[in-house]
Motif scaffolding. Structure first.
Motif, mmCIF file in Angstrom:
data_model
loop_
_atom_site.group_PDB
_atom_site.id
_atom_site.type_symbol
_atom_site.label_atom_id
_atom_site.label_comp_id
_atom_site.label_asym_id
_atom_site.label_seq_id
_atom_site.Cartn_x
_atom_site.Cartn_y
_atom_site.Cartn_z
ATOM 1 N N PHE A 179 -20.389 14.965 -41.171
ATOM 2 C CA PHE A 179 -20.408 14.876 -42.634
ATOM 3 C C PHE A 179 -19.038 15.218 -43.220
ATOM 4 O O PHE A 179 -18.536 14.533 -44.122
ATOM 5 N N THR A 220 -22.948 18.653 -39.230
ATOM 6 C CA THR A 220 -22.059 19.020 -40.340
ATOM 7 C C THR A 220 -20.643 18.523 -40.089
ATOM 8 O O THR A 220 -19.924 18.112 -41.026
ATOM 9 N N VAL A 267 -27.262 14.498 -43.805
ATOM 10 C CA VAL A 267 -27.043 15.885 -43.449
ATOM 11 C C VAL A 267 -28.100 16.781 -44.068
ATOM 12 O O VAL A 267 -28.466 17.828 -43.502
ATOM 13 N N GLU A 268 -28.616 16.371 -45.254
ATOM 14 C CA GLU A 268 -29.691 17.149 -45.858
ATOM 15 C C GLU A 268 -30.979 17.041 -45.032
ATOM 16 O O GLU A 268 -31.777 17.973 -45.004
ATOM 17 N N ALA A 269 -31.150 15.882 -44.380
ATOM 18 C CA ALA A 269 -32.321 15.702 -43.511
ATOM 19 C C ALA A 269 -32.044 16.183 -42.096
ATOM 20 O O ALA A 269 -32.888 15.995 -41.198
ATOM 21 N N LYS A 270 -30.845 16.761 -41.889
ATOM 22 C CA LYS A 270 -30.422 17.275 -40.590
ATOM 23 C C LYS A 270 -30.433 16.185 -39.533
ATOM 24 O O LYS A 270 -30.729 16.402 -38.366
ATOM 25 N N GLN A 307 -24.295 12.267 -46.826
ATOM 26 C CA GLN A 307 -24.806 13.419 -47.572
ATOM 27 C C GLN A 307 -26.332 13.473 -47.493
ATOM 28 O O GLN A 307 -26.927 14.553 -47.320
ATOM 29 N N SER A 308 -27.001 12.318 -47.586
ATOM 30 C CA SER A 308 -28.467 12.313 -47.481
ATOM 31 C C SER A 308 -28.915 12.612 -46.053
ATOM 32 O O SER A 308 -29.938 13.269 -45.842
#
Length: 366
Positions: free
Chosen positions: A109, A106, A99-102, A96-97
Motif C-alpha cells: 500500500f 501495508t 488494505v482495509e480488507a487486509k 486503500q480498499s
C-alpha cells in the motif's frame, strides 16, 4: 559746438526672479539595447528604422520552427505524465480498499501511495516544461519593451542572433526627456543658503534652449529639476544636476547640446539698465547719468545678472537716475553738457544726428 544729442532713460526698479545659466545635454529618460532572449536565425524585421514604436509592438521575428517542436514535445510529455498520474491515482484508491480488507500488505500500500505522489510530481514538472517551451516560443517575437523611437536594425533577416548577446536595435523614449548639467560650487552654496537644505535645487523650475533657437523665446522649453547628485566632483568643483522636460513636439532629441536656465528662489527688488549704456574703463564698468544743467556725470557701477533684455546693477545707481543709453560715444569727458531726449529703458534710440546710434559695452572706454 552745440551739445550732442543723446537718449536718456530712467533706471528701472522692479522685482526680479533670478536665473542661473548652464550648459547641458539632452538624454533619454529610458534607453534600451534590444537583445533576443532565445537564439536563432532572424526571419523578419517587422519595423521601419527610425520610426516611433509603442510598447509591445513587434520588431523582430526569430525562426520559430524549433521552438514550436519543443512545445509540442513538452505538451506530449505532459499528456503522458497526466495519464500515468491517473493510473497511479486509481491504483492507490484500489490499494486503500484492499488494505482495509487486509487483502494486501501495508508495504505494498505504501509503495502504491508513493507511486501516486511520484506521478503527480511528474505532472507538475511536465507542466513547467510546457510553460518554459511556450515562453521560448513567445520570445521568438521580439517586442518593444518601451515606447519611443527605434534606431537602425543592427541585424537583418537571415543572420544568427545569440540569446542575451546580439544587439538587434536601440530604443530611446522621447517624452519627457532629461537634461543633464553641472552647477559650480558657489551657485550650489547660494541655493543651499536660500533653501536651508542640502537638496537645494530640487523641484526648481528650469527653462531649456537649443543651440539653433534664438530670439526672445530662445529658452522656450519648461521643466523642473528632479535629481541632484549626492556629492560634488572634487576634480571639477561642480555637482551634477538633472532636469525633466516635457517633449510633446519631439524637438528635444537625445544627445543635443542645450542651454539651461535654472530659476532661483530669492525674488528681490533690483535696478535695471540697458547693456548698451555700459562702458568699460580697464577693469571697471561705468555709465553716464544726467546731472544738473544737463551735464553728463560718470558713475562707476557693479553689474549683476541679466534679467530679460536688461542688466541688474547691484551698486552705483539709485532709483530715479537717468542714464545715457544712446549717444554715449559723443560724451568725451565727465561734466560735458548734452542735449537729452527721454526714452523708455531698453527702447529704440531717438537721437537724430548721424553717428548717434547705440554704443556697445566697450565703445566708450576712457
Amino acid at each position: 559746438m552745440p551739445p550732442p544729442e543723446v537718449s536718456i532713460a530712467e533706471v528701472v526698479s522692479r522685482e526680479v526672479q533670478p536665473w542661473d545659466e548652464f550648459t547641458g545635454r539632452v538624454s533619454a529618460v529610458e534607453s534600451v539595447e534590444l537583445r533576443p532572449r532565445v537564439s536563432g536565425y532572424v526571419e523578419r524585421v517587422a519595423f521601419k528604422e527610425g520610426q516611433e514604436v509603442a510598447k509591445g509592438d513587434l520588431l523582430f521575428v526569430i525562426d520559430q520552427r524549433r521552438y514550436r517542436a519543443d512545445l509540442d514535445r513538452a505538451q506530449a510529455q505532459l499528456a503522458q505524465a497526466r495519464s500515468e498520474s491517473e493510473l497511479a491515482r486509481t491504483q492507490h484508491a484500489r490499494a486503500q480498499s484492499l488494505v482495509e480488507a487486509k487483502a494486501i500488505s501495508t508495504e505494498e500500500f505504501e509503495s502504491r501511495r508513493a507511486g501516486r505522489s511520484q506521478a503527480e510530481a511528474a505532472v507538475r514538472a511536465a507542466e513547467a516544461a510546457v510553460a518554459n517551451a511556450r515562453l521560448d516560443l513567445q520570445f521568438t517575437e521580439v517586442r518593444a519593451p518601451i515606447s519611443g523611437r527605434a534606431g537602425r536594425a543592427l541585424v537583418t533577416a537571415g543572420n544568427l542572433a545569440q540569446a542575451d548577446a546580439t544587439v538587434l536595435t536601440t530604443l530611446v523614449s522621447l517624452d519627457p526627456v532629461h537634461v543633464h548639467f553641472e552647477a559650480d560650487e558657489q551657485t550650489w552654496q547660494r541655493y543651499a543658503a536660500q533653501a536651508g537644505e542640502q537638496r537645494a535645487v530640487q523641484d526648481n523650475a528650469v527653462r531649456v534652449g537649443l543651440g539653433g533657437e534664438g530670439g526672445e523665446d530662445r529658452f522656450r522649453h519648461a521643466g523642473k529639476v528632479d535629481f541632484v547628485d549626492n556629492q560634488i566632483d572634487s576634480g571639477t568643483g561642480t555637482i551634477r544636476v538633472r532636469a525633466v522636460v516635457p517633449n510633446p513636439d519631439r524637438l528635444l532629441t537625445p544627445g543635443l547640446f542645450a542651454r539651461v536656465r535654472m530659476q532661483g528662489r530669492d525674488r528681490h527688488q533690483a535696478l535695471l539698465i540697458d547693456d548698451q549704456a555700459v562702458l568699460t574703463d580697464q577693469d571697471r564698468k561705468f555709465v553716464y547719468v544726467l546731472g544738473e544743467g544737463n551735464a553728463a556725470e560718470r558713475r562707476d557701477i557693479t553689474l549683476g545678472r541679466a534679467s530679460g533684455d536688461l542688466r541688474e546693477v547691484s551698486a552705483g545707481l539709485a532709483p530715479g537716475d537717468k542714464v545715457i543709453v544712446h549717444g554715449v560715444q559723443k560724451v568725451f569727458f565727465p561734466g560735458m553738457p548734452v542735449s537729452p531726449t527721454t526714452i523708455e529703458m531698453g527702447g529704440a534710440p531717438q537721437v537724430a544726428s548721424a553717428g548717434s546710434g547705440p554704443a556697445g559695452p566697450a565703445g566708450g572706454g576712457q
